[in-house]
Design a protein around this motif. Sequence first.
Motif, mmCIF file in Angstrom:
data_model
loop_
_atom_site.group_PDB
_atom_site.id
_atom_site.type_symbol
_atom_site.label_atom_id
_atom_site.label_comp_id
_atom_site.label_asym_id
_atom_site.label_seq_id
_atom_site.Cartn_x
_atom_site.Cartn_y
_atom_site.Cartn_z
ATOM 1 N N ALA A 197 0.933 -1.271 0.079
ATOM 2 C CA ALA A 197 -0.064 -0.132 -0.018
ATOM 3 C C ALA A 197 0.970 1.299 0.003
ATOM 4 C CB ALA A 197 -1.098 0.041 1.187
ATOM 5 N N ASP A 198 0.392 2.175 -0.769
ATOM 6 C CA ASP A 198 1.318 3.413 -0.892
ATOM 7 C C ASP A 198 0.137 4.656 -0.757
ATOM 8 O OD1 ASP A 198 3.723 2.537 -1.513
ATOM 9 O OD2 ASP A 198 2.863 1.947 -3.577
ATOM 10 N N LEU A 199 0.693 5.875 -0.115
ATOM 11 C CA LEU A 199 -0.034 7.011 0.097
ATOM 12 C C LEU A 199 0.485 7.990 -0.522
ATOM 13 C CD1 LEU A 199 -2.198 8.379 2.025
ATOM 14 C CD2 LEU A 199 -0.358 8.833 3.599
ATOM 15 N N LEU A 200 -0.366 8.647 -1.491
ATOM 16 C CA LEU A 200 0.032 9.696 -2.196
ATOM 17 C C LEU A 200 -1.028 10.997 -1.849
ATOM 18 C CD1 LEU A 200 -0.021 7.958 -5.626
ATOM 19 C CD2 LEU A 200 1.848 8.507 -4.398
ATOM 20 N N ARG A 201 -0.391 12.124 -1.746
ATOM 21 C CA ARG A 201 -1.173 12.981 -1.248
ATOM 22 C C ARG A 201 -0.945 14.530 -2.437
ATOM 23 N NH1 ARG A 201 -0.566 14.576 4.968
ATOM 24 N NH2 ARG A 201 -0.766 16.572 3.768
ATOM 25 N N PHE A 202 -2.119 15.108 -2.608
ATOM 26 C CA PHE A 202 -1.927 16.369 -3.264
ATOM 27 C C PHE A 202 -2.565 17.247 -2.362
ATOM 28 C CE2 PHE A 202 -3.449 19.607 -6.084
ATOM 29 C CZ PHE A 202 -2.278 19.536 -6.789
ATOM 30 N N PRO A 203 -1.750 18.634 -2.434
ATOM 31 C CA PRO A 203 -0.455 18.921 -2.781
ATOM 32 C C PRO A 203 0.594 17.842 -2.097
ATOM 33 C CG PRO A 203 -1.112 20.933 -1.728
ATOM 34 C CD PRO A 203 -2.381 19.825 -1.828
ATOM 35 N N GLU A 204 1.295 17.511 -2.893
ATOM 36 C CA GLU A 204 2.660 16.619 -2.176
ATOM 37 C C GLU A 204 3.635 17.670 -1.893
ATOM 38 O OE1 GLU A 204 4.937 15.073 -0.349
ATOM 39 O OE2 GLU A 204 3.635 13.582 -1.154
ATOM 40 N N ARG A 205 3.769 18.383 -0.589
ATOM 41 C CA ARG A 205 4.205 19.489 -0.397
ATOM 42 C C ARG A 205 5.781 19.545 -0.163
ATOM 43 N NH1 ARG A 205 0.000 22.686 3.631
ATOM 44 N NH2 ARG A 205 -1.798 22.222 2.157
ATOM 45 N N THR A 206 6.375 18.206 -0.559
ATOM 46 C CA THR A 206 7.986 17.995 -0.680
ATOM 47 C C THR A 206 8.412 18.241 -1.919
ATOM 48 O OG1 THR A 206 7.802 15.543 -0.886
ATOM 49 C CG2 THR A 206 7.823 16.172 1.323
ATOM 50 N N THR A 207 7.507 18.490 -2.954
ATOM 51 C CA THR A 207 8.193 18.747 -4.342
ATOM 52 C C THR A 207 8.201 20.297 -4.287
ATOM 53 O OG1 THR A 207 5.913 19.022 -5.347
ATOM 54 C CG2 THR A 207 7.060 16.663 -5.336
ATOM 55 N N GLU A 208 8.961 20.745 -5.592
ATOM 56 C CA GLU A 208 9.134 22.117 -5.589
ATOM 57 C C GLU A 208 7.874 23.009 -5.509
ATOM 58 O OE1 GLU A 208 11.482 25.405 -8.362
ATOM 59 O OE2 GLU A 208 11.994 23.255 -8.471
ATOM 60 N N ILE A 209 6.947 22.393 -6.494
ATOM 61 C CA ILE A 209 5.520 22.986 -6.836
ATOM 62 C C ILE A 209 4.715 22.838 -5.539
ATOM 63 C CG2 ILE A 209 4.521 20.798 -7.824
ATOM 64 C CD1 ILE A 209 3.925 24.833 -8.593
ATOM 65 N N GLY A 210 4.862 21.630 -4.873
ATOM 66 C CA GLY A 210 4.116 21.605 -3.684
ATOM 67 C C GLY A 210 4.627 22.224 -2.289
ATOM 68 N N ARG A 211 5.730 22.778 -2.438
ATOM 69 C CA ARG A 211 6.352 23.755 -1.454
ATOM 70 C C ARG A 211 5.766 25.099 -1.644
ATOM 71 N NH1 ARG A 211 10.854 20.645 -1.708
ATOM 72 N NH2 ARG A 211 11.796 21.872 -3.331
ATOM 73 N N LEU A 212 5.671 25.471 -3.058
ATOM 74 C CA LEU A 212 5.034 26.864 -3.528
ATOM 75 C C LEU A 212 3.821 26.965 -3.095
ATOM 76 C CD1 LEU A 212 5.354 29.223 -4.670
ATOM 77 C CD2 LEU A 212 4.762 28.103 -7.037
ATOM 78 N N ILE A 213 2.952 25.716 -3.368
ATOM 79 C CA ILE A 213 1.465 25.579 -3.152
ATOM 80 C C ILE A 213 1.041 25.774 -1.513
ATOM 81 C CG2 ILE A 213 -0.459 24.184 -2.941
ATOM 82 C CD1 ILE A 213 0.464 23.119 -5.751
ATOM 83 N N GLY A 214 2.121 24.931 -0.976
ATOM 84 C CA GLY A 214 1.943 24.986 0.725
ATOM 85 C C GLY A 214 2.347 26.315 1.351
ATOM 86 N N SER A 215 3.029 26.988 0.593
ATOM 87 C CA SER A 215 3.591 28.313 1.409
ATOM 88 C C SER A 215 2.271 29.472 0.941
ATOM 89 C CB SER A 215 4.879 28.986 0.849
ATOM 90 O OG SER A 215 4.955 28.871 -0.583
ATOM 91 N N TYR A 216 1.831 29.166 0.002
ATOM 92 C CA TYR A 216 0.624 29.894 -0.548
ATOM 93 C C TYR A 216 -0.732 29.761 0.338
ATOM 94 C CZ TYR A 216 -3.507 31.625 -3.036
ATOM 95 O OH TYR A 216 -4.592 32.406 -3.195
ATOM 96 N N LEU A 217 -0.595 28.299 0.513
ATOM 97 C CA LEU A 217 -1.734 28.083 1.442
ATOM 98 C C LEU A 217 -1.545 28.511 2.959
ATOM 99 C CD1 LEU A 217 -2.657 24.325 0.244
ATOM 100 C CD2 LEU A 217 -3.982 26.422 -0.178
#
Length: 169
Positions: A37-57
């Motif tokens: 079993a694998d867990l995927l999240r969106f946004p995945e906040r460890t990627t570059e775009i995910g960090r950008l989305i996270g910092s916006y949120l």
Amino acid sequence: MAGRRGALIVLEGVDRAGKSTQGRRLVEALRADGHRADLLRFPERTTEIGRLIGSYLVKEKNLEDHTNFCLDWCKQPDVGLPKPDVILFLHLSPEAAAERGNFGNERYENSSFQEKVLQSFSRLMKDKTLNWKTMDASKSIEDLHREIKSIAEETMQEVQNKPLGELWK
């Protein structure tokens, strides 16, 4: 006949409905039972775009806000992606979500926006090509987990020899 495969199980809901908690618990329980079993999240906040989305949120960065797109336009990038075998909608009222810890820490964690999110999910759930199941997210964490695990195990059995579909095709 298709080869044996796993199931694509998606958890959805308003902010603070318990998607992260229940996703982690489900993966842990399935692994404990010997399943991969694998867990995927969106946004995945460890990627570059995910960090950008996270910092916006979390209101660290301001970006141009495009929250008024129509639902059909928003669905277009997902056309042809693997179709979930089941989508578990963790239903929680915006008022109940507001009572949960850390509500309001992110940009869109307010009751009026979460009500719009709930309305959008209601429109999405009218799509009968998808297997939506509504779960009462106001239940205890453990009771909800047991219900989710049961549906996940049932879904895994049902789809193991079926081909994976394509979303919105």
